[in-house]
Design an enzyme around this catalytic site. Structure first.
Site: not given
Ligand code: SF4
Length: 476
Positions: A20, A120, A253, A259, A300, A362, A454, A457
């Site tokens: 969002c 968001n 994030c 990206y 990107s 990429d 963060c 992932c």
């Molecule tokens: S887990 Fe990855 S995609 Fe999700 S908020 Fe954290 S850095 Fe971003």
């Protein structure tokens, strides 16, 4: 748009999807129109639905529709929205939730008056709260976790500011939130500041947006980024800020820099294009390879490709070109058609790559489906060697904060080694940017863990509690 179409579309691009973008205006005669332009600038953050709700001081007028901003507002809907205050929202949803009821801003009537919300992010304890509220008799109109916030506010029994404060203390996860009553705007960011949110000035009023690029579009002046755990109230008395959370720790994030965000946006004062370029330079330092030419997967990855080429002293070339006019609803019913779908979206420039050793940059590999097709495309256009360099670390874990990652099993890096991925995509060599390299390249000046990013992932260490059967090493 049907769910099936949406899923095919995502698989084709093999990218994580932002969920969002939000935009708000306080005290401006053109608040609804400015919101329209602001949302337009944030269109990359969500293309499935768009909406604007305005207040004239006594009542709300609003419209929400499916599709791009221009599709959702394809008639005279905007002329029916009036007021000096407005909030707007663009949304991308995961398959299965693609329906108008979930489009935002959500608008409610409760005993305290009218309430509009634009959110968001994703709450990690929304299900728990929803079940609890349902057991107590609440009836939900949508499947959106944003409605949970509205119910908490409506049931609290406090006046609006205290109601919001109390509700924010109960929710967990990611939220950049805009709330509006008839005469008040409330802005809030979660204690980790997982999503970006910026505050600006426009004439006598204020604007707030997911990204600074929207300020450029409406001619607003940037004031500052909203702080993690901050709640801002704007009304006829002016702007007041407070901390609603005792403990805050920035964990923006990383994918906003990698990206999601537009390259002309700044997040915490760091320009996204320049951060990506630096990631490209760092990628070269970490995994240099003999080559003739560098190209980036548009759009990107271009900034990172320019950075890599500069650091390598190699020419940056337009080896891949994107067709901007392939519709979002383009359907690829089977494997063969999907391969053709990539060709409709992307072409290799034969004269650039023929006989060359190509470095293809990429920004990420999610499922690995698209990377293999692009490598093949470059080879078919005559590339002698194709070396793939990824300007982020391998994505191994799902996101619970509003980004549409697949389940862990679908993430190629959670199952395969880098060598196995290289083999799968058919590249001559493959390397990813390290976590430290990425953090250094972005260059945030932050004392929080991971310098305020963060990385969940990549690492599996989530900055909040999570309510899933997943490894949870809450970062202290
Ligand atoms: S887990 Fe990855 S995609 Fe999700 S908020 Fe954290 S850095 Fe971003």
């Amino acid at each position: 748009m049907s769910d099936a179409v949406m899923m095919e579309h995502d698989e084709l691009w093999d990218k994580l999807n932002e969920e969002c973008g939000v935009f708000g205006v306080f005290n401006h005669p053109d608040a609804p129109q400015l919101s329209y332009y602001g949302l337009h600038a944030l269109q990359h953050r969500g293309q499935e639905s768009a909406g604007i709700c305005a207040s004239d001081g006594e009542k709300f007028s609003y419209h929400r529709g499916m599709g791009l901003v221009t599709e959702a507002f394809n008639g005279n809907q905007l002329s029916k929205i009036h007021g000096r205050m407005a909030i707007g929202h663009v949304r991308y949803t995961t398959a299965g939730e693609s329906k108008l009821e979930n489009a935002q801003p959500l608008v409610f009537k409760y005993t305290g008056g009218n309430l509009a919300l634009a959110h968001n992010g994703n709450l990690v304890n929304a299900e728990q709260i929803r079940h609890q509220l349902e057991r107590q008799g609440s009836i939900f109109q949508t499947t959106s976790d944003t409605e949970v916030i509205a119910h908490l506010i409506a049931r609290s029994g406090y006046e609006i500011e205290q109601a919001v404060r109390e509700s924010l203390r109960m929710i967990k996860g990611a939220y950049a939130l805009l709330l509006m009553t008839e005469n008040k705007m409330i802005i809030a960011l979660d204690p980790n500041g997982l999503r970006p949110l910026v505050l600006g000035r426009l004439d006598e009023g204020y604007v707030v947006a997911s990204e600074t690029c929207a300020f450029e579009t409406v001619g607003a002046e940037y004031i500052r980024d909203v702080e993690p755990g901050e709640m801002i109230v704007i009304d006829e008395k002016g702007l007041r800020s407070e901390r609603f959370a005792g403990q805050t720790q920035r964990a923006i994030c990383s994918f906003e820099y990698i990206y999601f965000a537009r390259p002309d946006s700044d997040i915490d004062g760091i320009n996204v294009h320049l951060a990506r370029k630096e990631m490209g330079r760092q990628l070269y330092k970490e995994s240099a390879i003999e080559a003739d030419v560098v190209t980036g997967v548009p759009d990107s990855s271009i900034s990172a490709a320019i950075g890599y080429a500069e650091a390598a002293g190699l020419p940056y070339e337009l080896g891949l070109v994107k067709n901007r006019y392939v519709g979002r609803t383009f359907i690829q019913p089977n494997q063969e058609m999907r391969a053709r779908g990539v060709r409709m979206k992307l072409s290799a420039v034969r004269k650039v790559v023929e006989g060359k050793r190509v470095v293809m940059i990429d920004d990420s590999i999610v499922r690995g489906t698209t990377s293999g097709r692009i490598v093949r495309m470059l080879r078919e256009a005559g590339a002698k060697e194709v070396h793939v360099r990824i300007s982020s670390p391998p994505v191994k874990n799902p996101c619970f904060y509003g980004i549409d990652t697949s389940s862990r099993e679908e993430l190629i890096a959670s199952e395969k080694s880098i060598e196995q991925i290289r083999e799968y995509i058919g590249a001559d060599s493959l390397a990813f940017l390290s976590e430290k390299g990425m953090i250094d390249a972005i260059g945030r000046n932050d004392t929080a863990p991971n310098r305020g990013h963060c990385l969940a992932c990549f690492t599996g260490c989530y900055p909040t509690e999570i309510y899933e059967d997943t490894k949870n090493c809450v970062e202290k």
